[in-house]
Design a protein around this motif. Structure first.
Motif, PDB file in Angstrom:
ATOM      1  N   ARG A 425       0.830  -1.241  -0.191  1.00 27.34           N
ATOM      2  CA  ARG A 425      -0.028   0.140  -0.137  1.00 27.34           C
ATOM      3  C   ARG A 425       1.026   1.309   0.013  1.00 27.34           C
ATOM      4  O   ARG A 425       0.436   2.362  -0.444  1.00 27.34           O
ATOM      5  CB  ARG A 425      -1.000   0.058   1.187  1.00 27.34           C
ATOM      6  CG  ARG A 425      -2.345   0.290   0.785  1.00 27.34           C
ATOM      7  CD  ARG A 425      -3.330   0.156   2.091  1.00 27.34           C
ATOM      8  NE  ARG A 425      -3.969  -1.076   2.130  1.00 27.34           N
ATOM      9  CZ  ARG A 425      -4.059  -1.926   2.903  1.00 27.34           C
ATOM     10  NH1 ARG A 425      -3.503  -1.646   4.132  1.00 27.34           N
ATOM     11  NH2 ARG A 425      -5.031  -2.828   3.008  1.00 27.34           N
ATOM     12  N   HIS A 427       2.965   2.122  -1.987  1.00 25.40           N
ATOM     13  CA  HIS A 427       3.423   2.351  -3.430  1.00 25.40           C
ATOM     14  C   HIS A 427       2.235   3.455  -3.920  1.00 25.40           C
ATOM     15  O   HIS A 427       0.898   3.098  -3.824  1.00 25.40           O
ATOM     16  CB  HIS A 427       3.400   1.340  -4.569  1.00 25.40           C
ATOM     17  CG  HIS A 427       4.201   1.611  -5.679  1.00 25.40           C
ATOM     18  ND1 HIS A 427       3.348   2.165  -6.661  1.00 25.40           N
ATOM     19  CD2 HIS A 427       5.160   1.821  -6.132  1.00 25.40           C
ATOM     20  CE1 HIS A 427       4.023   2.602  -7.700  1.00 25.40           C
ATOM     21  NE2 HIS A 427       5.181   2.247  -7.331  1.00 25.40           N
ATOM     22  N   SER A 429       0.942   4.132  -6.734  1.00 23.47           N
ATOM     23  CA  SER A 429      -0.070   3.725  -7.731  1.00 23.47           C
ATOM     24  C   SER A 429      -1.192   2.837  -6.846  1.00 23.47           C
ATOM     25  O   SER A 429      -2.381   2.553  -7.808  1.00 23.47           O
ATOM     26  CB  SER A 429       0.627   2.946  -8.806  1.00 23.47           C
ATOM     27  OG  SER A 429       0.874   1.768  -8.363  1.00 23.47           O
ATOM     28  N   VAL A 430      -1.201   2.477  -5.732  1.00 24.70           N
ATOM     29  CA  VAL A 430      -2.137   1.173  -5.267  1.00 24.70           C
ATOM     30  C   VAL A 430      -3.009   2.136  -4.464  1.00 24.70           C
ATOM     31  O   VAL A 430      -2.394   2.803  -3.532  1.00 24.70           O
ATOM     32  CB  VAL A 430      -1.227   0.360  -4.537  1.00 24.70           C
ATOM     33  CG1 VAL A 430      -2.087  -0.565  -3.666  1.00 24.70           C
ATOM     34  CG2 VAL A 430      -0.160  -0.300  -5.250  1.00 24.70           C
ATOM     35  N   VAL A 433      -5.171  -2.705  -1.455  1.00 24.09           N
ATOM     36  CA  VAL A 433      -4.838  -4.210  -2.010  1.00 24.09           C
ATOM     37  C   VAL A 433      -5.300  -5.183  -0.988  1.00 24.09           C
ATOM     38  O   VAL A 433      -5.417  -4.782   0.139  1.00 24.09           O
ATOM     39  CB  VAL A 433      -3.383  -3.978  -2.398  1.00 24.09           C
ATOM     40  CG1 VAL A 433      -2.557  -3.702  -0.850  1.00 24.09           C
ATOM     41  CG2 VAL A 433      -2.742  -5.425  -2.708  1.00 24.09           C
ATOM     42  N   VAL A 451      -4.588  -6.049  -6.454  1.00 26.61           N
ATOM     43  CA  VAL A 451      -4.411  -4.548  -6.431  1.00 26.61           C
ATOM     44  C   VAL A 451      -5.572  -3.737  -7.094  1.00 26.61           C
ATOM     45  O   VAL A 451      -5.891  -4.036  -8.400  1.00 26.61           O
ATOM     46  CB  VAL A 451      -3.186  -4.138  -7.269  1.00 26.61           C
ATOM     47  CG1 VAL A 451      -2.885  -2.612  -7.054  1.00 26.61           C
ATOM     48  CG2 VAL A 451      -1.886  -5.055  -6.425  1.00 26.61           C
ATOM     49  N   GLY A 454      -4.532  -0.269  -9.468  1.00 25.71           N
ATOM     50  CA  GLY A 454      -2.913  -0.171  -9.743  1.00 25.71           C
ATOM     51  C   GLY A 454      -2.706  -0.018 -11.181  1.00 25.71           C
ATOM     52  O   GLY A 454      -3.461  -0.334 -12.053  1.00 25.71           O
ATOM     53  N   ASP A 455      -1.569   0.290 -11.527  1.00 24.65           N
ATOM     54  CA  ASP A 455      -1.148   0.547 -12.886  1.00 24.65           C
ATOM     55  C   ASP A 455      -0.266  -0.682 -13.164  1.00 24.65           C
ATOM     56  O   ASP A 455       0.912  -0.642 -12.356  1.00 24.65           O
ATOM     57  CB  ASP A 455      -0.456   1.864 -13.145  1.00 24.65           C
ATOM     58  CG  ASP A 455       0.625   1.870 -14.321  1.00 24.65           C
ATOM     59  OD1 ASP A 455       0.340   1.086 -15.190  1.00 24.65           O
ATOM     60  OD2 ASP A 455       1.569   2.827 -14.247  1.00 24.65           O
ATOM     61  N   ASP A 459       3.930  -2.758 -11.556  1.00 26.26           N
ATOM     62  CA  ASP A 459       4.125  -4.017 -11.007  1.00 26.26           C
ATOM     63  C   ASP A 459       5.684  -4.298 -10.565  1.00 26.26           C
ATOM     64  O   ASP A 459       6.167  -4.770  -9.566  1.00 26.26           O
ATOM     65  CB  ASP A 459       3.806  -5.394 -11.862  1.00 26.26           C
ATOM     66  CG  ASP A 459       2.284  -5.389 -11.839  1.00 26.26           C
ATOM     67  OD1 ASP A 459       1.726  -4.479 -11.143  1.00 26.26           O
ATOM     68  OD2 ASP A 459       1.933  -6.255 -12.404  1.00 26.26           O
ATOM     69  N   LEU A 462       6.496  -2.642  -7.602  1.00 26.10           N
ATOM     70  CA  LEU A 462       5.708  -3.317  -6.395  1.00 26.10           C
ATOM     71  C   LEU A 462       6.552  -4.511  -6.042  1.00 26.10           C
ATOM     72  O   LEU A 462       6.806  -4.720  -4.754  1.00 26.10           O
ATOM     73  CB  LEU A 462       4.374  -3.754  -6.602  1.00 26.10           C
ATOM     74  CG  LEU A 462       3.339  -2.865  -6.741  1.00 26.10           C
ATOM     75  CD1 LEU A 462       2.012  -3.604  -6.957  1.00 26.10           C
ATOM     76  CD2 LEU A 462       3.253  -1.998  -5.433  1.00 26.10           C
ATOM     77  N   HIS A 481      -4.758  -7.336 -11.149  1.00 27.75           N
ATOM     78  CA  HIS A 481      -5.373  -5.911 -11.034  1.00 27.75           C
ATOM     79  C   HIS A 481      -6.912  -6.170 -11.121  1.00 27.75           C
ATOM     80  O   HIS A 481      -7.348  -6.830 -12.026  1.00 27.75           O
ATOM     81  CB  HIS A 481      -4.838  -5.040 -12.020  1.00 27.75           C
ATOM     82  CG  HIS A 481      -3.367  -4.727 -11.851  1.00 27.75           C
ATOM     83  ND1 HIS A 481      -2.873  -3.561 -11.040  1.00 27.75           N
ATOM     84  CD2 HIS A 481      -2.183  -5.480 -12.093  1.00 27.75           C
ATOM     85  CE1 HIS A 481      -1.723  -3.777 -11.087  1.00 27.75           C
ATOM     86  NE2 HIS A 481      -1.154  -4.719 -11.678  1.00 27.75           N
TER      87      HIS A 481
END
Ligand code: MCA
Ligand code: AMP
Length: 503
Positions: A425, A427, A429-430, A433, A451, A454-455, A459, A462, A481
């Motif tokens: 979490r 990150h 982009s998240v 999760v 996730v 997320g993008d 990954d 991540l 995702h």
């Protein structure tokens, strides 16, 4: 519903009166071990790749020398000693010495990253650390510069000229601080007493008919209770021998069973599965007993092992907080899909309504280190609430049918979804999760991160985060995702629905 205490008669050899079974007669493992060593000094006791066999007498002398070094370094009974090393004779000597001196051993997984190790050090505040990886040793010392760190050969400690008192611990004295997350939150130390360790090892010695003639091949690490509290402690209590392996390799295990004429092999289901897949399981037919634990053993795998080896594995059920609780019987039916019957002096019942397994006995710990609230939460009227959901067959065999705790067991290692989620979490982009365990043919359960928002391009980042912060076995094997995680009316993610979504 209760598994009648009288059921544990099933674990006793014919003719033994349950009233005569006193698991604490020898007071502590070190006292019991010292008695074995004195009687059989020449017995081959520990084998590792570097030293071959070491006798009981040598183990006694070397552990007394190591205890003198710990004493000279200022460690006093009750002080904690962190031990994190791959299996070796030196590690066994350090562990045995620590218990003989009355130190409290804090075992740490060698795969821990800095964040994980620092948590243990700051929580347990050890006086000494025995660590085989210099990077980890630096993390330990950076976390608390009062810790004296050394490698397993103890060369950084002063040679001890005094002979401290050894083997004096009473059953209620603390022996082991084993970290586990229990049901939630960050890892907390389960404080096991000498009585807890002795009673559990003695119950297994009786139940599995462990004798000085036995030799155990042990490819499991010594930093969890399966390898340590069952494999090593049981071997030394029985006056038997143990062949240590630093890592699990199916071919090396089969070779060792043959070369050392081993009678016992303990493993987690993943290990048994890999032995079967290696095509060499048939060569294990000389064993007297194979045991599986730490994770559910699929009934089909149980049967396949029996076909390949002639071994009907004994499946048993344990926990960090209680060491061993329940085992299939040595004599009598070893029933696939069940963990068997409570061990001598262990009482087990199911909580009304939930079916949670509740335990009482001399093996059950007194509580978590410096966590009175978590301790209070984990006991119900003096019974330890395991977080496992059970069912009991009419004739007393226990089945584990579910878990109330959020836990993934991958290859016998416990992974707490919350810990992995908290790391991922971080990150940007998240947005959220959910970490879940999905059935997997090798690991039993596989760690999967689902996730939200997320993008997929992130990954790789991540994964880097996971490598930095989490031991390898906790890292998601897959990242999936979804647009939105399923939630209940209160906005809480519903894990069962996440599992349906991606399973
Ligand atoms: C290693 N990896 C894992 C696991 N082990 N990933 C998920 N789950 C695991 N259990 C990582 C490796 O670091 C590596 O990551 C990649 O997966 C492939 O590893 P591999 O070489 O296949 O694994 P291995 O090194 O051969 O280990 C498999 C193992 C080991 C022998 C089954 O996991 C193991 O010893 N498990 C038993 C642990 C244990 O003793 N549990 C008892 C807890 P990368 O590619 O990134 O390097 S005590 C307990 O539960 C209670 C008291 C009880 O009842 O016993
Ligand atoms: P740990 O916290 O590492 O001591 O793991 C203990 C947990 O492992 C138990 O609470 C169970 O959920 C699980 N466990 C241990 N042995 C078995 C088994 N034979 N079958 C199913 N689950 C098991």
């Amino acid at each position: 519903m209760t598994a009648e205490p009288a059921n544990w008669r099933a674990h006793l050899p014919t003719g033994v009166d349950p009233a005569t079974v006193d698991l604490l007669a020898e007071r502590s493992l070190p006292a019991a071990w010292a008695a074995r060593w004195a009687d059989h000094a020449a017995a081959p006791t520990v084998h590792d790749r570097r030293s071959g066999w070491t006798t009981a007498g040598e183990l006694e002398a070397r552990s007394a020398g190591a205890a003198a070094r710990f004493h000279a370094a200022g460690a006093l009974p009750g002080d904690r000693i962190l031990i994190s090393a791959a299996s070796s004779l030196a590690l066994v000597v350090a562990h045995v010495a620590a218990l003989r001196l009355g130190l409290v051993v804090v075992p740490a997984n060698t795969a821990y990253r800095e964040r994980e190790l620092v948590h243990l050090v700051t929580d347990a505040r050890p006086t000494l650390a025995v660590v085989d990886d210099p990077t980890c040793a630096r993390w330990v010392v950076d976390a608390d510069d009062r810790v004296v760190a050394t490698g397993p050969d103890l060369d950084l400690l002063p040679a001890g000229r005094e002979h401290p008192l050894l083997d004096r611990s009473a059953p209620d004295d603390p022996a082991l601080l084993a970290y586990t997350s229990g049901t939630t939150g960050s890892p907390k130390g389960a404080l096991l007493s000498h009585g807890n360790l002795l009673s559990s090892a003695e119950a297994l010695r009786i139940a599995w008919r462990w004798t000085p003639d036995d030799r155990l091949v042990l490819p499991l690490p010594l930093f969890h209770l399966h390898g340590l509290g069952v494999g090593l402690h049981g071997t030394l209590l029985a006056g038997a021998g143990v062949v240590l392996h630093e890592a699990f390799d199916p071919g090396r295990v089969v070779d060792a069973v043959r070369d050392e004429r081993a009678t016992l092999l303990f493993g987690v289901p993943t290990l048994w599965q890999r032995l079967l897949a290696s095509g060499r399981a048939g060569e294990l037919d000389g064993l007297r007993l194979g045991v599986s634990g730490s994770a559910p053993l699929d009934a089909q795998l149980h049967r396949a092992i029996a076909e390949a080896t002639g071994q009907r594995l004994i499946e048993r059920y344990g926990m960090t907080e209680t060491v061993m609780n329940v085992s299939n019987p040595y004599d009598g039916e070893r029933r696939p899909g069940t963990v068997g019957i409570p061990l001598p002096h262990v009482s087990l019942r199911l909580a009304p309504g939930t079916g949670e397994i509740l335990l009482r006995g001399p093996n059950v710990f007194a509580g978590y280190w410096e966590r009175p609230d978590a301790t209070a939460d984990s006991f119900v009227d003096g019974w330890f609430a395991t977080g496992d959901v059970g069912a009991i067959d009419d004739d007393g065999y226990v089945r584990i049918v579910g878990r109330r705790k959020e836990l993934i067991i991958s290859g016998g290692y416990n992974v707490y979804p919350r810990e992995v989620e908290d790391v991922l979490r971080r990150h940007p982009s998240v947005s959220d999760v959910a970490v879940i365990g999905l059935p997997h043919p090798d690991w039993g359960e596989e760690v999967v991160a689902v996730v939200e928002g997320g993008d997929p391009g992130a990954d790789a980042a991540l994964r880097v985060l996971a490598v930095d912060e989490l031991a390898p076995y906790k890292r998601p094997k897959r990242i999936v995702h979804v647009e939105a995680l399923p939630r209940n009316a209160l906005g809480k993610v519903v894990k069962a629905e996440v599992r349906d979504l991606v399973g």
